[in-house]
Design an enzyme around this catalytic site. Sequence first.
Site, PDB file in Angstrom:
ATOM      1  CG  ASP A  61      66.705  14.868 -46.690  1.00 17.07           C
ATOM      2  OD1 ASP A  61      65.736  14.177 -46.990  1.00 17.07           O
ATOM      3  OD2 ASP A  61      67.336  15.551 -47.516  1.00 17.07           O
ATOM      4  CB  CYS A  81      48.691  28.930 -45.898  1.00 15.78           C
ATOM      5  SG  CYS A  81      50.306  28.149 -45.756  1.00 15.78           S
ATOM      6  CB  SER A 119      64.377  20.753 -56.335  1.00 16.76           C
ATOM      7  OG  SER A 119      64.511  22.043 -55.824  1.00 16.76           O
ATOM      8  CB  CYS A 138      63.901  25.598 -57.522  1.00 18.39           C
ATOM      9  SG  CYS A 138      62.678  26.878 -57.871  1.00 18.39           S
ATOM     10  CB  CYS A 158      56.595  31.745 -48.546  1.00 18.77           C
ATOM     11  SG  CYS A 158      55.679  31.391 -47.026  1.00 18.77           S
TER      12      CYS A 158
END
Length: 313
Positions: free
Chosen positions: A135, A190, A218, A243, A250
């Site tokens: 990241d 999903c 966030s 957050c 989920c």
Amino acid sequence: MNTEKADKYANIIKTQAKSLGFDFCGIAKADFLEEEAPKLEAWLNQNYHGKMGYLANHFDKRLDPRLLVDGAKTVVSLIYNHFPVKEIPSGPEDLKLAKYAYGEDYHFVIKDKLKTFLQHLREEIGEIDGRAFVDSAPVMERQWAQKAGLGWQGKNSLLLNRTMGSFFFLAELIIDLEVSPDPPMVKDYCGTCTRCIDACPTDAIVQAGVVDGSKCISYFTIELKEEIPQEVKGKFENWVFGCDICQDVCPWNRFSKPHQEQRFLPHPDLAAFTRKDWEEITLETFQKVFKNSPLKRAKFDGLKRNIDFLVKK
């Protein structure tokens, strides 16, 4: 490609990944992300990156890992669990931290592992040129993880894995070694579920798989350096840094299991933090409790701004 050698390298890489504590390891051929180019361009044109100007930089490098590592042939994608052993008290009045921020900053923890990873690969295979990413550079990590078969991008845009949900970090090794790739994840599991979209208090998920970053809690509590706009007052549900709402709701995260990483354990004082402790936090306490923590990104003044925004009428 010498298939026998490429298969052998894939086995070595996956064995090393497991020995270093990574939960999943997937391999993809380093190539231009053709399908992602128009999506990224459209996302930036909508200004969904807000004040995160760095996301508009290095457009070409984001789409082609060969521009990040000369002669790159392979992208190794890795998953590292951060689901906590125990959630920090989060009663209706408590202020809340994103789970990934409970312990030591993941950049340090995972970067150390990736350095060891590359070193071991060089010892076993020979000279390899490559770079490790956590990241920290223009790498489209979720897209590479999907290409490597590690999961699919959920409606909240995060990578979802059928075995462990989404409470994990992604990391990559981009190397100049030809390795047998894994089949990509093409199915979206999903279905018709919209729990993440429905639960987001700031309506940041504008359509399935697309998040307006400039509306995300966030973003407001970490990335935004100026005053938080008044129009989102009362919508943060006590999140003081980051957050987890779209992940907490989920259904795939019912499979989350606690991590095994000592360095991700919270500071003992943090585990007992009350709302009063947050409201009265001093620079001294911040430096002690959040030493080497992701909260250093917001800095003490940023954290105080977030706390005041939540508690002041």
